[in-house]
Design a protein around this motif. Structure first.
Motif, short mmCIF file in Angstrom:
data_model
loop_
_atom_site.label_atom_id
_atom_site.label_comp_id
_atom_site.label_asym_id
_atom_site.label_seq_id
_atom_site.Cartn_x
_atom_site.Cartn_y
_atom_site.Cartn_z
N CYS A 167 63.20 32.97 48.46
CA CYS A 167 62.06 33.59 47.79
C CYS A 167 60.96 33.94 48.79
O CYS A 167 60.25 34.93 48.60
CB CYS A 167 61.51 32.67 46.70
SG CYS A 167 62.55 32.57 45.22
N TYR A 168 60.82 33.14 49.83
CA TYR A 168 59.81 33.48 50.85
C TYR A 168 60.18 34.78 51.54
O TYR A 168 59.33 35.66 51.73
CB TYR A 168 59.69 32.36 51.89
CG TYR A 168 58.73 32.75 52.99
CD1 TYR A 168 57.35 32.77 52.76
CD2 TYR A 168 59.20 33.18 54.22
CE1 TYR A 168 56.47 33.18 53.75
CE2 TYR A 168 58.32 33.60 55.21
CZ TYR A 168 56.95 33.60 54.97
OH TYR A 168 56.09 34.03 55.94
N LEU A 199 48.35 30.24 48.74
CA LEU A 199 48.71 30.46 47.34
C LEU A 199 49.55 31.73 47.16
O LEU A 199 50.34 31.82 46.21
CB LEU A 199 47.45 30.56 46.48
CG LEU A 199 46.65 29.27 46.30
CD1 LEU A 199 45.30 29.56 45.67
CD2 LEU A 199 47.44 28.27 45.45
N SER A 200 49.40 32.68 48.06
CA SER A 200 50.13 33.95 47.93
C SER A 200 51.64 33.75 48.03
O SER A 200 52.41 34.48 47.40
CB SER A 200 49.67 34.95 48.99
OG SER A 200 50.05 34.54 50.29
N VAL A 201 52.07 32.77 48.82
CA VAL A 201 53.50 32.49 48.94
C VAL A 201 54.04 31.99 47.60
O VAL A 201 55.10 32.41 47.14
CB VAL A 201 53.76 31.45 50.05
CG1 VAL A 201 55.24 31.06 50.09
CG2 VAL A 201 53.34 32.00 51.41
N SER A 202 53.28 31.11 46.97
CA SER A 202 53.68 30.59 45.66
C SER A 202 53.64 31.69 44.60
O SER A 202 54.51 31.74 43.71
CB SER A 202 52.75 29.44 45.26
OG SER A 202 53.30 28.68 44.21
N PHE A 203 52.65 32.56 44.67
CA PHE A 203 52.56 33.71 43.76
C PHE A 203 53.85 34.52 43.85
O PHE A 203 54.49 34.83 42.84
CB PHE A 203 51.36 34.56 44.17
CG PHE A 203 50.87 35.52 43.11
CD1 PHE A 203 51.69 36.01 42.11
CD2 PHE A 203 49.55 35.96 43.13
CE1 PHE A 203 51.23 36.90 41.14
CE2 PHE A 203 49.06 36.84 42.17
CZ PHE A 203 49.91 37.31 41.18
N GLY A 204 54.23 34.86 45.06
CA GLY A 204 55.45 35.64 45.27
C GLY A 204 56.68 34.92 44.74
O GLY A 204 57.56 35.53 44.11
N GLN A 205 56.74 33.60 44.96
CA GLN A 205 57.90 32.85 44.50
C GLN A 205 57.96 32.80 42.98
O GLN A 205 59.05 32.88 42.39
CB GLN A 205 57.91 31.43 45.06
CG GLN A 205 59.08 30.60 44.55
CD GLN A 205 59.55 29.53 45.50
OE1 GLN A 205 59.10 29.46 46.63
NE2 GLN A 205 60.44 28.68 45.04
#
Length: 386
Positions: A167-168, A199-205
Motif C-alpha cells: 500500500c505504501y 498521516l498522509s501514508v495512512s491516508f493513502g493506505q
C-alpha cells in the motif's frame, strides 16, 4: 474549416487544448473519481496534482499490462523514472511502449501513452520543488510495484506487514507527494508538514485497502489476491482456496478485521484533513470526498460480507452526491467532521480483536527507505477503539 472534434480516441485532437483542459480530458478518461475531486483544488495546485495523477497512472498502466513480462515492466519503469526526472527522451519512450499495449488496457490509457511527451512537458513547467515531489513519488512507485508484480499472488500476501508495504508503494507515497505539494502551495499548511507527511501514508493506505477489499473478486478472477494470509490464518481460512464461490464464515471474519484496520487508517485521514486550514475549502473537499466515499464503500462491504462482485458494494450516485453536499456543509468544522466520522464508521470497528506480532511497527512510522527493507516491517497498527 471546422476544428477537429476533441476525443480520447483521437490523441492528435487533444493538441489544440490548453494544458489544464488537456489534463482534464485525460483524467475523465482514466479516472472519473479523480476527475471529480482534483478540480476542487485551488488553481495553483490543480495543474501539478492533475499531472501527478497522470504520471502515476502511466506507472499503473505499465504494471497492469498483461503482454509485458516482469523484466520488461522493470525496464520500462526504470526508463520512465529517468524520463520524469530529466524531461528527456519522452518521445522515444512512448514510441517504444505504445505498440506493446494489449486490448486489455483501456483505450484512455492507450491514449495516455501516446500523449505522454506532452504530459512530461507539463511536468517540467512546475517549480523545482514540485518536480522533485512528483519524481520522488514516481520513483518510489516504479521501483516498489515490480517487487510485488513478480510474485505469485494467487494465495495472497504473507503478512499484514507485506500489505502495508504494498500500500505504501501504490498509495502511501502518493499521499506523501500530495502533502509536499500542499506544503509548497501554502506556508500556513507547511507549519504542520511533519505531521501531514506521517498521516498522509495512512491516508493513502486507507483508500488503497478500501479498493483492495472492494475488488477482491475482480482480482481473484485474474489470479491475484492482495489480502494478507496471517489475518486469515488466525480465523482459519486459507487464501489459496479463494474463489468466487467462496462462502466461508472464517473468510468473512478475516474481512471484518481488515475493514477495522482500514477504518483506523481512514481515521488518520480525517486527522490529516483537520490539520489543513479551515479556509482551504478546496483542499479539504478534495480530501473529504475521497474519505467519505471510502467510508461508505467499507460500510457496504461490512453489511454484505458475502458479496462476490465489486458492483454489489459500489456506492450509488446518490451516496456520492450526499457526500459532496455534507462535506460542503460542515467541511470547515472539525468538531462536526469528527462527530460525523464517528457516527458513520463506528460499525466498521472490530473492538474485540487486536493484531499483535512481536516488534510491532506501524508503516507510517517508517521512512521510505526503511519500507524498502522487508525485515523492517513486522506488523501493522493494532486495531483498537478511539
Amino acid at each position: 474549416m471546422s476544428e477537429t472534434r476533441i476525443s480520447l480516441n483521437n490523441p492528435k485532437s487533444l493538441a489544440q487544448l490548453s494544458d489544464n483542459d488537456f489534463q482534464a480530458a485525460l483524467l475523465e478518461g482514466v479516472s472519473r473519481t479523480f476527475a471529480l475531486t482534483i478540480p476542487q483544488l485551488p488553481e495553483k495546485l490543480y495543474g501539478a496534482v492533475a499531472n501527478a495523477y497522470l504520471l502515476c497512472r502511466i506507472v499503473d498502466t505499465i504494471e497492469d499490462e498483461v503482454s509485458l513480462s516482469a523484466s520488461e515492466k522493470k525496464y520500462f519503469c526504470a526508463e520512465f523514472i529517468n524520463v520524469v526526472k530529466t524531461g528527456n527522451n519522452s518521445e522515444p519512450f512512448a514510441v517504444e511502449l505504445a505498440p506493446l499495449l494489449s486490448n486489455q488496457t483501456i483505450p484512455a490509457e492507450h491514449t495516455l501513452i501516446h500523449v505522454l511527451p506532452r504530459v512530461i512537458q507539463i511536468t517540467h513547467t512546475f517549480d523545482p520543488d514540485q518536480i522533485e515531489a512528483l519524481a520522488c513519488c514516481v520513483e518510489t512507485m516504479a521501483e516498489g510495484m515490480p517487487i510485488f508484480q513478480a510474485q505469485d499472488l494467487q494465495g495472497g500476501l504473507a503478512t499484514l506487514a507485506d500489505l502495508d508495504k504494498y500500500c505504501y508503494f501504490v498509495a502511501g507515497c502518493v499521499g506523501e507527494m500530495l502533502a509536499k505539494l500542499f506544503c509548497h502551495y501554502s506556508s500556513e499548511i507547511a507549519v504542520n508538514r511533519e505531521a501531514l507527511l506521517k498521516l498522509s501514508v495512512s491516508f493513502g493506505q486507507g483508500l488503497q485497502m478500501t479498493n483492495i477489499l472492494k475488488d477482491i473478486w475482480d482480482d481473484a478472477g485474474r489470479g491475484v489476491c492482495w489480502l494478507p494470509q496471517d489475518i486469515f490464518t488466525e480465523t482459519g481460512f486459507d487464501l489459496g482456496s479463494l474463489n468466487a464461490q467462496t462462502s466461508d464464515e472464517n473468510f468473512r471474519k478475516g474481512l471484518e478485521r481488515l475493514i477495522g484496520i482500514a477504518q483506523e487508517h481512514l481515521h488518520d485521514a480525517l486527522k490529516y484533513t483537520q490539520l489543513l486550514p479551515a479556509h482551504e475549502t478546496g483542499i479539504r473537499n478534495f480530501c473529504l470526498w475521497a474519505l467519505g466515499m471510502a467510508v461508505l464503500t467499507l460500510k457496504k462491504i461490512k453489511q454484505n460480507l458475502a458479496f462476490n462482485s465489486s458492483e454489489q458494494v459500489k456506492i450509488s450516485r446518490n451516496s456520492v452526491k450526499a457526500t459532496i453536499f455534507t462535506t460542503r456543509l460542515i467541511g470547515r468544522n472539525n468538531f462536526m467532521l469528527s462527530l460525523l466520522f464517528n457516527l458513520t464508521s463506528r460499525e466498521l470497528k472490530t473492538p474485540d480483536w487486536t493484531y499483535s506480532v512481536p516488534s510491532s511497527i506501524y508503516a507510517s512510522d517508517l521512512t521510505a527507505s526503511e519500507l524498502y527493507a522487508p525485515e523492517a516491517m513486522q506488523s501493522s497498527k493494532a486495531n483498537s477503539d478511539f
